[in-house]
Design an enzyme around this catalytic site. Structure first.
Site, PDB file in Angstrom:
ATOM      1  N   THR A  45      -2.862  30.234 -48.924  1.00  0.00           N
ATOM      2  CA  THR A  45      -1.890  30.577 -47.878  1.00  0.00           C
ATOM      3  C   THR A  45      -0.984  29.383 -47.541  1.00  0.00           C
ATOM      4  O   THR A  45      -1.189  28.270 -47.998  1.00  0.00           O
ATOM      5  CB  THR A  45      -2.622  31.114 -46.621  1.00  0.00           C
ATOM      6  N   SER A  48      -7.010  36.628 -41.128  1.00  0.00           N
ATOM      7  CA  SER A  48      -7.213  35.565 -40.139  1.00  0.00           C
ATOM      8  C   SER A  48      -5.934  34.774 -39.871  1.00  0.00           C
ATOM      9  O   SER A  48      -5.961  33.827 -39.085  1.00  0.00           O
ATOM     10  CB  SER A  48      -8.305  34.602 -40.613  1.00  0.00           C
ATOM     11  N   ASP A  79      -9.682  41.212 -49.080  1.00  0.00           N
ATOM     12  CA  ASP A  79      -9.910  40.917 -47.664  1.00  0.00           C
ATOM     13  C   ASP A  79     -10.569  42.090 -46.944  1.00  0.00           C
ATOM     14  O   ASP A  79     -10.975  41.966 -45.790  1.00  0.00           O
ATOM     15  CB  ASP A  79      -8.586  40.569 -46.965  1.00  0.00           C
ATOM     16  N   GLU A 118      -4.952  40.673 -52.205  1.00  0.00           N
ATOM     17  CA  GLU A 118      -5.202  40.903 -50.781  1.00  0.00           C
ATOM     18  C   GLU A 118      -6.260  41.953 -50.504  1.00  0.00           C
ATOM     19  O   GLU A 118      -6.901  41.949 -49.442  1.00  0.00           O
ATOM     20  CB  GLU A 118      -3.885  41.306 -50.109  1.00  0.00           C
ATOM     21  N   GLU A 121      -3.220  35.367 -50.750  1.00  0.00           N
ATOM     22  CA  GLU A 121      -4.664  35.358 -50.480  1.00  0.00           C
ATOM     23  C   GLU A 121      -5.346  34.201 -51.205  1.00  0.00           C
ATOM     24  O   GLU A 121      -5.174  33.055 -50.822  1.00  0.00           O
ATOM     25  CB  GLU A 121      -5.320  36.693 -50.806  1.00  0.00           C
TER      26      GLU A 121
END
Length: 586
Positions: A407, A472, A447, A444, A427
């Site tokens: 990220t 998050s 997640d 992604e 991600e």
């Protein structure tokens, strides 16, 4: 303060590093920058400016944003230039194949709002996507590498829609320098080179990524080498002419779908219909009153603002200010507050377009009751989710989905007072490791919880068609007297929450300037183990925290916080010394 190695061009060599990339963007020849010139050690210092400021994770991206702001562009204009540049020069962290969350302050309307550009699960996906034939969860990297983990990207549509709302400069003018840089090549940074080497086995699985990130002899690209990306340049050219329609309709979308579905050993289920139906969602910010401030951020599907808010709401029941940053007891309180917040996160927080969520997670009375569970000087023996106010409660199982620390974060303030805090991602480092049209595709979907139920109860963050996975990412704007005061955020997987909370506490409670707060060694606790940053003086807390009852781990905690403080007489900026980030302003 922190005493550790951080990879960034030194003060004397940084102009060479940026100038070399600008030369390439202008289409001129540039000699390869030596590794010595492209790396080194620099202690970050507080940056001052009067009119505007940009802080990003890469010097070249910061320069791109600065140039736009200097030319009179808005914060969103600068964001577009920064994001498109980051996708080229920092491909391991974010890009066209990923998604992002935006917290934005509109100075003209005096309004704070947020935009959700999170990836979505394909409409053909099922809750069993990450389970084997026996219904058992796949191992993480078995799920990640390949097409199975790829969700519908949101970043390009997010940039286009934000520009349509808040942009001042022509869209094409923001993309042309990026196209030229991709055509003529950019200087590989030390962080990118190290990331390639660290992901060598996974990146080598697919011909396109192998050809792009490695030399003919199979060695990783060295820091200081020039890397060209003509396919990225072609994609940027399409976007410059057609906007996001050129991405979501036509060849680019078809290429992505074909690539995702055609991977032999781990195909995905993404379809053209997923691109055609994807939408950016504007959502109300989630805010927590804190001292004389309001700490505001992104609500679900992000768990960031809620969990950061819970940590702050619990810890403000204690006198952290008098304890100070060197107090083991202060960190015990912060650590246990974080554990309590993460317990609520694991049970309740997910995409509220699909699952209901308690209304009382940030209720003052509820957080005061949670604080009563903490005994200063003694670690909590057990931690469970609480029972916040909830109009229509349902029984849910706990979830701990894996989020790895990739990220990138961007903070920008323009001369008109508009402010934007953006956390952007694909991600995992290098996402799914699959490339299409010159950029990497996200992973992604990992997640989501790999299990849909536990002990007969549904998991809020289970995979469902069209759903957005919990995140998050915690882009934050702290408000004071109804105006933005601090723009901040960080990369780092689920540790993002702790990095942001630490920075806020250090600045707002302990009076550190924003650079000092960012540089303060990281110490955080999510699920019981207290992580202390390796190679810093915070290792001295190990004995005290162990005696309080914590399991303690000394490890690398590579945050990437970028922060800007807005004052009456100017702007103050800080960048994380653990990464290549740079603050520029005027």
């Amino acid at each position: 303060m922190m005493q550790k190695k951080n990879w960034l061009p030194t003060a004397s060599l940084l102009p060479l590093f940026i100038a070399s990339n600008l030369t390439l963007a202008a289409g001129q020849a540039a000699d390869t920058v030596s590794p010595e010139a492209a790396s080194g050690v620099q202690q970050k210092t507080l940056t001052h400016a009067q009119q505007f400021m940009v802080a990003t994770a890469n010097p070249v991206a910061s320069q791109a944003g600065y140039d736009v702001l200097k030319a009179g562009g808005s914060a969103i204009d600068a964001l577009v230039a920064v994001q498109m540049t980051l996708g080229l020069v920092e491909p391991q962290s974010s890009g066209l194949g990923g998604g992002a969350f935006v917290v934005y302050y509109d100075a003209r309307k005096q309004k704070l709002t947020t935009f959700d550009g999170r990836e979505t699960a394909p409409l053909d996906a099922t809750p069993e996507l990450f389970q084997d034939q026996n219904g058992e969860p796949l191992s993480f990297y078995t799920a990640v590498v390949g097409g199975r983990s790829v969700g519908t990207p949101g970043t390009v549509k997010l940039m286009d829609e934000l520009h349509n709302k808040y942009g001042k400069m022509p869209w094409k003018d923001l993309l042309t320098p990026v196209e030229k840089l991709a055509q003529h090549g950019f200087i590989v940074s030390p962080r990118l080179s190290e990331s390639i080497e660290g992901s060598k086995e996974r990146l080598s699985r697919f011909p396109e990524t192998k050809a792009y990130f490695f030399n003919l002899d199979g060695s990783s690209l060295a820091a200081g080498s020039v890397l060209k990306n003509p396919k990225y340049a072609e994609t940027i050219n399409v976007l410059a002419r057609e906007g996001s329609n050129g991405f979501y309709y036509g060849k680019i979308a078809k290429d992505i779908v074909h690539k995702v579905r055609s991977i032999d050993d781990n195909p995905g289920v993404l379809s053209i219909n997923d691109f055609a139906t994807y939408k950016i969602k504007e959502r109300s910010p989630v805010c927590l009153p804190y001292k004389q401030y309001d700490v505001c951020g992104m609500g679900p599907p992000s768990s960031g603002a809620l969990t950061v808010g819970q940590i702050l709401g619990i810890t403000q029941q204690f006198d952290l200010a008098s304890m100070g940053p060197d107090s083991a007891e202060a960190w015990q309180i912060i650590g246990d507050a974080s554990r309590l917040a993460f317990a609520d996160r694991g049970r309740y927080m997910a995409d509220t377009d699909f699952v209901p969520m308690p209304q009382g997670l940030l209720d003052k009375t509820y957080l005061a009751e949670r604080a009563k569970l903490i005994t200063p000087g003694k670690a909590l023996d057990t931690v469970e989710a609480g029972e916040p106010a909830w109009k229509n409660p349902i029984a849910l199982a706990d979830d701990i989905a894996i989020e790895l620390p990739s990220t990138s974060h961007i903070s920008i303030v323009d001369k008109d007072g508009n402010a934007v805090s953006v956390t952007t991602t694909i991600e995992n480092g290098f996402g799914s490791n699959v490339m299409s049209n010159g950029f990497l595709l996200n992973n992604e979907l990992t997640d989501f919880s790999f299990e849909s139920h536990q002990n007969g109860y549904p998991i809020a963050n289970r995979l469902e068609p069209g759903k957005r996975p919990r995140s998050s990412m915690s882009p934050t704007i702290v408000m004071k007297d109804n105006k933005p005061y601090l723009v901040v955020g960080s990369p780092g997987g689920s540790r993002i929450i702790g990095y942001v909370a630490k920075t806020l506490i250090a600045h707002l409670e302990w009076g550190m300037d924003i650079q000092e707060a960012i540089s303060l060694p990281n110490r955080l606790n999510r699920f019981g183990t207290f992580d202390l940053e390796k190679g810093t003086d915070t290792e001295s807390l190990e004995k005290s925290l162990s005696e309080m009852g914590f399991n303690v781990s000394i490890r690398d905690l590579n945050s990437g916080v970028q922060g800007i403080v807005i004052q009456e007489n100017g702007l103050l900026g800080g960048a994380d010394p653990r990464r290549e980030g740079l603050v520029l302003g005027e």
